[in-house]
Design a protein around this motif. Structure first.
Motif, short mmCIF file in Angstrom:
data_model
loop_
_atom_site.label_atom_id
_atom_site.label_comp_id
_atom_site.label_asym_id
_atom_site.label_seq_id
_atom_site.Cartn_x
_atom_site.Cartn_y
_atom_site.Cartn_z
N THR A 163 0.83 -1.21 0.00
CA THR A 163 0.00 0.00 0.00
C THR A 163 0.86 1.26 0.00
O THR A 163 0.54 2.24 -0.67
N ALA A 164 1.97 1.21 0.73
CA ALA A 164 2.84 2.39 0.79
C ALA A 164 3.40 2.70 -0.59
O ALA A 164 3.38 3.86 -1.04
N ASP A 217 2.71 -0.46 5.65
CA ASP A 217 2.93 -1.77 5.03
C ASP A 217 2.69 -2.92 6.01
O ASP A 217 2.30 -4.01 5.62
N ALA A 242 2.09 1.85 -3.47
CA ALA A 242 0.98 2.33 -4.29
C ALA A 242 0.67 3.78 -3.98
O ALA A 242 0.43 4.60 -4.88
N MET A 243 0.69 4.10 -2.67
CA MET A 243 0.41 5.48 -2.28
C MET A 243 1.41 6.44 -2.89
O MET A 243 1.04 7.48 -3.44
N GLY A 293 -2.02 -3.34 4.49
CA GLY A 293 -0.70 -3.15 3.88
C GLY A 293 -0.54 -3.77 2.51
O GLY A 293 0.34 -3.39 1.75
#
Lengths: 91, 898
Positions: free
Chosen positions: A55-56, B234, A58-59, B239
């Motif tokens: 997610t990081a 994450d 992607a962010m 995450g």
């Protein structure tokens, strides 16, 4: 060799005017293409389906491309000629 | 309960501050010093009504549940904004040039100012926005409950808390009052609300700062910087990158569509826009604003999930996280931010919806109830304002009702998305109308009804019926047990996300109906004109001719305009128009141009369809006749008509000029004739006079022998006779010409008259042989025999005098055809040269210059006059053996032929 009216060092006069109009048109084209670029950028996450993207990551990607898109739009809009600020001929 | 008191105090203080700001902005705008009130920055900030309590509270909850999917809600509008050159620019230009008041007004204007379409859009907008307003009330209620500490874990119990309903009701009432005060303050009913816009801009800054503050606290205060924060993300439950591609694309699209179609967004984007150039700033600045708004959403969600107890409502992390850390001040600031987001949305949405409801539902009904003449007699402005105020209260109350009914348990984002899909149904009609001239009203209506109906069935109904027995039976087995009609699995295609399912089906049906029906139907003339104006708004700025000239009474229009837009404004418009037309005073000519402009001015207050209807009441042209006119008044046809008019005029002028020239020639000729006549007559009188004078002098001198004396006396006597004859002729002619002659009508025989004439004319010499056919002459005629005889004598004498043949001979032949008698006098001389034919009947006209004949040239002129009096004519008959005259006369002359 470039034709004279497209050359980098062409003289002023009527040729100059044509050049600005031409640039302006291309600027409009570029502005119209910005949303298409955005669509491409924002569709990139769709191909990440099976990969190990966090997610990081992607962010970072999304926010950077988002900011870049806004900046590009800002720059192009900034270069738009401002002379035609005529009000629409309404009442 | 001290925290609650503080909360109420701070909220009230904040609202009072907004009041003051809005009030001051209105005052400044009234004095005309408020140019900065309409700066690009203010415009950009006002767009932030897009970021509601959903963004402020709901996005964090959304992120906690579905990861990065919440970003789609902002990526869609970003695409719309960076593509401003393509769509928004056109939308704003049309909105400004047509004085659009709402999205319903825009769609109705585009499709021929159709009020039915406006009503459909209005109702759909109200239904679609109601859950959204409920969302704001729910979020404020939740946030309050978070502070009071009654319940922190789970929304369901909050609703059951005794004060949640009263909090919602209190907030709803407060917002209604604020909106009514500032949204309908302007008595001139101009659609721009300076005070409200400034208040919203301030709220935009407050909510951004609040969210950033919480985000910064979470990132740097609780996580120790950006790097650790990313690592924490994450490591969290969200995450892993997991996104449903269908939802990702679908939500991006729906968010972009909603950004354009939400009534409140349309209000700030188009209606409140004061300068098209503001778009160029907003196009990059508002995406940046949204980036900042959504940047800290994931960090807050991640930290919240980690720190907060299991089961805590993630929608409230923005408030509960600082609270749990003992940061009451930050939590309060955060609450104010969320409060700002919620109130600004409700205020603008209520204004936008009330405008639509009052313009497209209340006003048409009121107008119909009042009957014809209402626009002149009623106080329309009062009605407009009252209906708007009631509409605002009604819209907010509907939201409250939905909040009560839905149970307030749904996640905020889910409610918002229902609204988004609902208002997206406007998109096909909106964009289609803007870019496709072939789009028609039936197509738009069919698309809207179809799409919206499906939305109601597949999305709103299941949501409303949540947790009831109805829901279970409907969702699982379909209505009446029809399986393929299950709302979330139409045609048995199940397994799709319900939202994407509803979106795809409703928009698919919407677009298909819109395109198909548009292709099959034919637009009305007004629709076609409006369509051309909308689609080609950049090419031609000319106004369509929609009013035929004449019928409207300027004064009635003024009275009506005063009632709608206020006396001073109306008078100003009318005076300016009169000045433009070069008139003084307040009443200009009601040219189609002016009526068009006035209608547009009025539509700024009451909407295009209503303005059109009201003007129509006064102008008195039914819409049918306007449309008929429009059908004819296609611009080309107009031009052609105009040019043919010019052509006709110019040919008429040419004809007149020709007539004038002929008249002038005739006058010149007459003048010449008069001169000739005078010189002739003096000459004719002078010749005998000269002889008489000469001979009388000789006689007076005496010394003459008696023979000479007798001879000279005879000469004098002869000349005197000639003079007398001449004067008689002149007198005769003048009497005849003046029509003073009295005809002595009597019955007689033609041969007798001829005998008499021949005897008289030939008395002097028997040289002329006369041939007659006596068998033809035995005709009885009823006329003035003496005058007729005079004509005959003249003709015979002429033959005697002028026939140059060696053995002169005159043939007199008589013919009778019907009631007309012709008598020809034909001699065997040389005749009259053809160039003299035209003049022989004129006075003093003589063919030869021979004076000896003794005539003055009046004979034929007299003949012509006599025959005219007798109802006949005398004419030269060309192509005979010699000179030939034909006398034509009726067998019975009328009693008074003069």
């Amino acid at each position: 060799m470039l034709p004279p009216d497209l050359g980098e060092h062409s003289s002023e006069g009527s040729i100059f005017l044509e050049r600005t109009t031409y640039r302006e048109r291309r600027l409009h084209d570029a502005l119209s293409l910005v949303p298409a670029l955005g669509l491409v950028l924002f569709s990139v996450p769709l191909i990440w389906g099976g990969s190990e993207i966090t997610t990081a990551q992607a962010m970072v990607f999304l926010f950077l491309s988002w900011a870049g898109l806004s900046a590009l739009c800002g720059v192009l809009s900034w270069f738009l000629p401002r002379r035609r600020r005529k009000e629409p001929p309404g009442p | 309960m001290t925290i609650l008191n503080t909360l109420v105090a701070v909220s009230l203080g904040y609202v009072v501050l907004l009041f003051l700001i809005a009030f001051a902005a209105d005052r400044i705008a009234q004095t005309g010093r408020g140019r900065w009130l309409r700066s690009p920055v203010v415009y950009t900030l006002s767009l932030s009504v897009y970021c509601t309590a959903w963004t402020f509270f709901g996005a964090v909850g959304y992120a906690a549940r579905s990861g990065l999917e919440y970003l789609t809600i902002y990526l869609g509008p970003t695409l719309v904004l960076v593509g401003w050159w393509w769509l928004l620019r056109k939308l704003v230009r049309i909105g400004r040039s047509q004085r659009i008041t709402s999205i319903a007004d825009l769609i109705s204007s585009r499709f021929g100012k159709s009020n039915s379409l406006a009503v459909i859009v209005t109702l759909a907008a109200v239904i679609g926005t109601t859950p959204y307003i409920a969302l704001q009330l729910q979020s404020i209620t939740l946030a309050v409950s978070a502070f009071t500490g009654s319940v922190v874990n789970g929304a369901d119990e909050v609703v059951n808390a005794p004060d949640s309903r009263s909090v919602a009701l209190l907030v709803a009432t407060g917002l209604s009052i604020f909106t009514i005060l500032f949204g309908t303050r302007n008595l001139d009913a101009n659609e721009r609300h300076h005070g409200v816009v400034i208040a919203i801009a301030v709220e935009a800054v407050v909510k951004l700062m609040a969210l950033v503050a919480v985000g910064a606290y979470v990132t740097w205060g609780l996580s120790g910087g950006v790097g650790p924060m990313l690592a924490r993300i994450d490591a969290s439950v969200i995450g892993r990158w997991e996104v449903d591609p269908g939802r990702w694309m679908g939500l991006t699209f729906v968010a972009g569509a909603a950004f354009l179609c939400l009534p409140r967004m349309f209000q700030v984007l188009v209606v409140e826009n004061s300068d098209e150039a503001h778009l160029r700033t907003a196009s990059w600045a508002f995406p940046l604003y949204m980036i900042l708004m959504s940047l800290f959403v994931v960090p807050i969600a991640v930290v919240g999930l980690e720190i907060m107890p299991e089961g805590a409502n993630p929608d409230l992390f923005v408030v509960t996280l600082p609270l749990s850390q003992g940061r009451d001040g930050l939590a309060l600031f955060s609450f104010i931010g969320g409060f700002s987001a919620a109130t600004s949305m409700v205020i603008v949405a209520a204004i936008a919806l009330s405008t639509m409801v009052s313009n497209h539902v209340v006003m048409p009904i009121w107008l119909r109830l009042q009957g014809p003449g209402a626009s002149v007699s009623g106080d329309v402005r009062h009605v407009v304002l009252v209906s708007r105020r009631l509409s605002i209260a009604g819209v907010v109350f509907l939201g409250y009702l939905y909040f009560r009914l839905s149970g307030g348990g749904t996640a905020l984002a889910a409610i918002g998305l229902i609204s988004f899909v609902g208002v997206s149904q406007f998109l096909p009609a909106l964009v289609g109308g803007l870019f496709w001239r072939g789009a028609t009203r039936p197509g738009a209506i069919a698309g809207l009804l179809g799409g919206f109906g499906l939305w109601l069935y597949t999305l709103l109904l299941p949501n409303l019926a949540a947790q009831t027995a109805l829901e279970q039976s409907l969702l699982l087995s379909g209505p009446f047990g029809i399986g393929w009609l299950r709302p979330q699995a139409l045609f048995g295609i199940g397994g799709i996300d319900p939202l994407v399912h509803a979106m795809i089906w409703s928009l698919l049906v919407n677009v298909t109906l819109f395109l198909t029906i548009s292709l099959l139907t034919f637009p009305t003339p007004l629709e076609r004109l409006q369509g051309a104006q909308f689609v080609n708004v950049f090419e031609h700025s000319g106004n369509p001719r929609s009013w035929s000239r004449g019928g409207a009474e300027s004064e009635d229009l003024l009275v009506m305009a005063q009632r709608i837009i206020g006396p001073s404004e109306a008078q100003q418009i009318f005076q300016a128009e009169a000045g433009r037309q070069g008139l003084s005073g307040f009443l200009p000519e009601t040219t189609p141009d002016f009526i068009e402009r006035l209608e547009r001015e009025l539509s700024g207050s009451v909407g295009a369809a209503t303005a059109h209807a009201m003007v129509a009441q006064i102008v008195g042209r039914a819409s049918v006749s306007v449309e008929d006119l429009l059908a004819v008044a296609d611009e080309t046809a107009q031009m052609m008509e105009y040019s043919s008019q010019l052509e006709a005029k110019s040919s008429e002028l040419a004809r007149t000029a020709r007539q004038l020239r002929t008249a002038n020639e005739k006058l010149t000729q007459l003048s010449r004739q008069k001169d000739a006549f005078l010189s002739q007559i003096s000459h004719e009188l002078r010749t005998p006079m000269t002889s008489i004078r000469a001979f009388s002098e000789i006689l007076r001198d005496g010394g003459l022998d008696p023979d000479d004396q007798t001879r000279y006396s005879n000469v004098i006597h002869g000349e005197a006779l000639r003079l007398t004859r001449l004067l008689d002729d002149l007198l005769d002619l003048s009497v005849l010409e003046n029509g003073q002659v009295n005809l002595n009508l009597q019955e007689g025989r033609l041969d007798v008259t001829l005998d008499h004439a021949i005897a008289s004319a030939s008395a002097a010499s028997g040289k002329l042989r006369i041939r007659r056919d006596k068998t033809q002459e035995g005709i009885t005629i009823f006329t003035d025999l003496d005058r007729l005889s005079q004509v005959f004598i003249n003709l015979i004498a002429n033959a005697r005098k002028y026939c140059d043949a060696a053995r002169p001979e005159l043939r007199i032949s008589v013919h009778r055809t019907g009631g007309t008698l012709t008598v020809d006098f034909i001699d065997n001389g040389a005749g009259i040269p053809s160039d003299k034919h035209g003049v022989i009947f004129e006075k003093f006209a003589r063919v030869t210059s021979d004076q000896s004949a003794g005539g003055a040239g009046l004979g034929l002129a007299i003949c012509r006059e006599i025959m005219g009096r007798l109802g006949g004519s005398v004419a030269y008959l060309p192509g005979q053996t010699g000179a030939a005259f034909r006398v034509t006369l009726p067998l019975r002359a009328g009693p008074a032929t003069s």
